[in-house]
Design an enzyme around this catalytic site. Structure first.
Site, mmCIF file in Angstrom:
data_model
loop_
_atom_site.group_PDB
_atom_site.id
_atom_site.type_symbol
_atom_site.label_atom_id
_atom_site.label_comp_id
_atom_site.label_asym_id
_atom_site.label_seq_id
_atom_site.Cartn_x
_atom_site.Cartn_y
_atom_site.Cartn_z
ATOM 1 N N TYR A 78 0.828 -1.204 0.000
ATOM 2 C CA TYR A 78 0.000 0.000 0.000
ATOM 3 C C TYR A 78 0.867 1.260 0.000
ATOM 4 O O TYR A 78 1.913 1.307 0.642
ATOM 5 C CB TYR A 78 -0.923 0.028 1.216
ATOM 6 C CG TYR A 78 -2.085 -0.940 1.159
ATOM 7 C CD1 TYR A 78 -2.288 -1.791 0.079
ATOM 8 C CD2 TYR A 78 -3.001 -1.008 2.209
ATOM 9 C CE1 TYR A 78 -3.347 -2.672 0.044
ATOM 10 C CE2 TYR A 78 -4.076 -1.893 2.185
ATOM 11 C CZ TYR A 78 -4.231 -2.724 1.101
ATOM 12 O OH TYR A 78 -5.295 -3.607 1.076
ATOM 13 N N PRO A 111 -16.905 -3.680 0.578
ATOM 14 C CA PRO A 111 -18.314 -4.016 0.810
ATOM 15 C C PRO A 111 -19.291 -3.175 -0.009
ATOM 16 O O PRO A 111 -20.462 -3.535 -0.121
ATOM 17 C CB PRO A 111 -18.491 -3.762 2.314
ATOM 18 C CG PRO A 111 -17.417 -2.778 2.665
ATOM 19 C CD PRO A 111 -16.251 -3.133 1.787
ATOM 20 N N LEU A 112 -18.808 -2.076 -0.600
ATOM 21 C CA LEU A 112 -19.653 -1.256 -1.478
ATOM 22 C C LEU A 112 -19.181 -1.328 -2.924
ATOM 23 O O LEU A 112 -19.598 -0.544 -3.765
ATOM 24 C CB LEU A 112 -19.665 0.202 -0.992
ATOM 25 C CG LEU A 112 -20.159 0.405 0.437
ATOM 26 C CD1 LEU A 112 -20.062 1.871 0.835
ATOM 27 C CD2 LEU A 112 -21.589 -0.106 0.597
ATOM 28 N N GLY A 155 -16.320 -0.590 -4.454
ATOM 29 C CA GLY A 155 -15.672 0.600 -4.996
ATOM 30 C C GLY A 155 -16.605 1.763 -5.238
ATOM 31 O O GLY A 155 -16.369 2.588 -6.130
ATOM 32 N N GLY A 156 -17.685 1.856 -4.461
ATOM 33 C CA GLY A 156 -18.629 2.962 -4.605
ATOM 34 C C GLY A 156 -19.844 2.640 -5.438
ATOM 35 O O GLY A 156 -20.793 3.435 -5.512
ATOM 36 N N LEU A 183 -22.216 0.693 -4.821
ATOM 37 C CA LEU A 183 -23.405 0.554 -3.973
ATOM 38 C C LEU A 183 -23.574 1.732 -3.022
ATOM 39 O O LEU A 183 -24.303 1.639 -2.034
ATOM 40 C CB LEU A 183 -23.314 -0.755 -3.181
ATOM 41 C CG LEU A 183 -23.284 -2.019 -4.047
ATOM 42 C CD1 LEU A 183 -22.789 -3.210 -3.257
ATOM 43 C CD2 LEU A 183 -24.660 -2.289 -4.639
ATOM 44 N N GLY A 231 -24.665 4.818 -4.060
ATOM 45 C CA GLY A 231 -25.412 5.850 -4.767
ATOM 46 C C GLY A 231 -24.703 6.300 -6.025
ATOM 47 O O GLY A 231 -24.717 7.484 -6.374
#
Length: 333
Positions: A58, A217-218, A220-221, A223, A225
């Site tokens: 990272y 969990p989304l 990469g955005g 989910l 909006g």
């Protein structure tokens, strides 16, 4: 919707307690400047998040290892920072052009651990995770190195990331033959849009006593909006990467999902994360906020409980793979 607090869980079959949310640092060193990253880490600790997740690679947008160094600088401020958090980092990704500076050879595992300890400025890593499977590395060799690090006090627990179910089984069976504890945690890609882990990874992890933490969990955005943000010109993560790769295929489902969230007056990011945290076999999630507001949103999601009707509606929008449930029954049509 009702709200419930249950912030900490045992890490797999170990006695270690971790927060259900881990602070992911993949957005540090390039997407979040250093001062903002320091504030995020302080805010996460103040709000009860006790595990910070990073990796030796990272920070590659600046230089590989930069993020571990940044976390180390935060820890060096004292004030009980090191004592109050668990450090989770990863090994396996290429760190240079040198032929042996990658993978899960015993040589690289030991050398990479020393490098991570040096950058983090600590004497031990709480959870040392294999970033990806290394198909060339025999499990006897992997566990020889990991057991050495555990015996020397440089690593407390071993985890994995991005393994298939049979990789988990092979690793754990080999560890058992060596009378080693083996892995206690696993990270996998898992969210409403990508549910493959339900077939074999989650059942394998449960069978072998691993606590599973979902990363992205989304997605990469996607989910959070994405369509509304794209229309308003405010999209950041959802305008790039894995979100944009999957959006053309899932656009009708995303439209239904955002309508579902609007009808309930709840941020899509909170609905998506709450769904992940409610799933069987999921101990928690790794979140990578870029702002304190995003972190607070994730904390609200961790307290949210979806009712059965809402869960069923979400399953209808984003159906399980095959016929649902674990394999091999899931393959039966």
């Amino acid at each position: 919707m009702t709200f419930d607090t249950g912030s900490y869980v045992q890490l797999g079959r170990s006695a270690l307690l971790t927060s259900r949310l881990w602070l992911g640092t993949v957005n540090f060193s390039g997407r979040v400047d250093d001062d903002a990253a320091f504030r995020l880490m302080d805010h996460a600790r103040d709000r009860g998040i006790n595990c910070f997740d990073t990796a030796d690679i990272y920070g590659w947008r600046i230089s590989k290892g930069h993020t571990e160094g940044l976390v180390g600088k935060w820890l060096s401020q004292g004030g009980g920072r090191r004592e109050s958090i668990l450090l989770a980092t990863k090994v396996g990704e290429p760190m240079s052009d040198r032929i042996n500076d990658r993978g899960l050879s015993a040589r690289h595992i030991v050398a990479a651990c020393e490098g991570s300890l040096r950058r983090l400025g600590v004497d031990h890593i709480d959870i040392y995770q294999m970033h990806h499977i290394d198909r060339t590395a025999p499990w006897d060799e992997v566990w020889q190195a990991m057991d050495l690090l555990v015996a020397s006090g440089k690593v407390c627990y071993v985890g994995s990331s991005n393994f298939a179910g049979w990789h988990i089984a092979a690793a754990q069976e080999n560890a058992a033959r060596r009378n080693s504890l083996g892995m206690v945690s696993h990270q996998c890609l898992y969210n409403l849009a990508v549910r493959h882990a339900e077939l074999e990874v989650l059942p394998a992890a449960q069978a072998y006593g691993l606590g599973v933490f979902a990363w992205s969990p989304l997605h990469g955005g996607l989910l959070s909006g994405a369509l509304e943000k794209l229309a308003a010109g405010t999209a950041v993560k959802s305008a790039q990467g894995r979100a944009q790769v999957l959006l053309p295929t899932l656009r009708p489902a995303i439209e239904e999902y955002e309508k579902f969230c609007r009808n309930r007056g709840v941020d899509p990011a909170e609905i998506g994360l709450a769904w992940v945290l409610s799933q069987p076999g999921i101990a928690g999630a790794v979140v990578g906020p870029r702002t304190r507001g995003q972190l607070d949103s994730a904390l609200r999601a961790a307290e949210m409980t979806l009712c059965q009707e809402e869960a069923s509606e979400l399953d209808a929008i984003f159906p399980a793979v095959a016929s649902g449930g674990p394999a091999p029954e899931a393959w039966l049509q």
